[in-house]
Design a protein around this motif. Structure first.
Motif, PDB file in Angstrom:
ATOM      1  N   LEU A 111       3.454  -2.711  -3.238  1.00 25.89           N
ATOM      2  CA  LEU A 111       4.678  -3.515  -3.317  1.00 25.89           C
ATOM      3  C   LEU A 111       5.958  -2.679  -3.166  1.00 25.89           C
ATOM      4  N   PRO A 112       6.093  -1.532  -3.827  1.00 25.94           N
ATOM      5  CA  PRO A 112       7.323  -0.746  -3.627  1.00 25.94           C
ATOM      6  C   PRO A 112       7.524  -0.303  -2.169  1.00 25.94           C
ATOM      7  N   TRP A 113       6.439   0.011  -1.480  1.00 26.77           N
ATOM      8  CA  TRP A 113       6.560   0.398  -0.067  1.00 26.77           C
ATOM      9  C   TRP A 113       7.025  -0.790   0.775  1.00 26.77           C
ATOM     10  N   ALA A 114       6.452  -1.960   0.524  1.00 25.92           N
ATOM     11  CA  ALA A 114       6.857  -3.153   1.268  1.00 25.92           C
ATOM     12  C   ALA A 114       8.306  -3.510   0.966  1.00 25.92           C
ATOM     13  N   LEU A 115       8.714  -3.342  -0.277  1.00 22.94           N
ATOM     14  CA  LEU A 115      10.111  -3.588  -0.645  1.00 22.94           C
ATOM     15  C   LEU A 115      11.025  -2.593   0.069  1.00 22.94           C
ATOM     16  N   GLY A 116      10.604  -1.341   0.130  1.00 22.04           N
ATOM     17  CA  GLY A 116      11.384  -0.331   0.853  1.00 22.04           C
ATOM     18  C   GLY A 116      11.525  -0.664   2.328  1.00 22.04           C
ATOM     19  N   LEU A 117      10.432  -1.139   2.945  1.00 21.30           N
ATOM     20  CA  LEU A 117      10.507  -1.560   4.348  1.00 21.30           C
ATOM     21  C   LEU A 117      11.525  -2.677   4.527  1.00 21.30           C
TER      22      LEU A 117
END
Length: 174
Positions: free
Chosen positions: A87-93
């Motif tokens: 989730l944090p990676w997707a939010l960063g994207l």
């Protein structure tokens, strides 16, 4: 969401994550490094990243349901632990996609910058562009590596005892 057409929803939803995360990451990097691409794509870039972001918690929640409905296994637990980190990676994207889109709109019309004589804005725009490009490459790479690690651990958890290394039937129909 637990079942879709009789199958665990997680098994189906992860395919969206596996496709959308690398697609969003690649699109983000292209747009961050090539501002003309960001201007051409317009809102498609942040919308793609938003759809990607939405699929991650759906797959995670469905995975948590599935985890409660399978035998306890260290490989499944490891997969679940890794999955919680997506989730944090997707939010960063998504945040970077929105930022790249905003920067491309802000710095997109060279004629307007020339007419307004905004010279100092060009320097701050280039700093923003470089920062967004560097962050985009880093987050995109991290997201793709993480989705690979999660998928690999999920495949190992699902298939480690589910097949024989030797054929159980002959391939010519015997």
């Amino acid at each position: 969401m637990s079942l879709i057409n009789g199958l665990p929803a997680h098994v189906l939803l992860v395919h969206a994550v596996v496709v959308l995360v690398p697609l969003s990451a690649l699109t983000l990097v292209i747009c961050a490094l090539w501002p003309q691409a960001a201007r051409r794509l317009g809102l498609a870039l942040p919308l793609l990243a938003l759809v990607t972001l939405a699929t991650v918690p759906l797959a995670t929640q469905a995975g948590e349901w599935l985890e409660r409905h399978v035998d306890s296994d260290p490989l499944v637990r490891r997969h679940a632990e890794l999955g919680d980190g997506m989730l944090p990676w997707a939010l960063g994207l998504f945040v970077l996609a929105a930022g790249v889109w905003w920067i491309s709109r802000r710095t997109g019309a060279p004629q307007l910058r020339e007419l307004s004589g905004a010279r100092s804005g060009a320097r701050s725009g280039s700093v923003l562009h470089v920062a967004a490009a560097v962050l985009s490459v880093v987050v995109a790479a991290g997201a793709v590596v993480d989705v690979y690690r999660i998928g690999d651990s999920g495949a190992k958890a699902a298939w480690h005892d589910a097949y024989s290394k030797t054929a159980t039937k002959s391939s010519d129909g015997d």
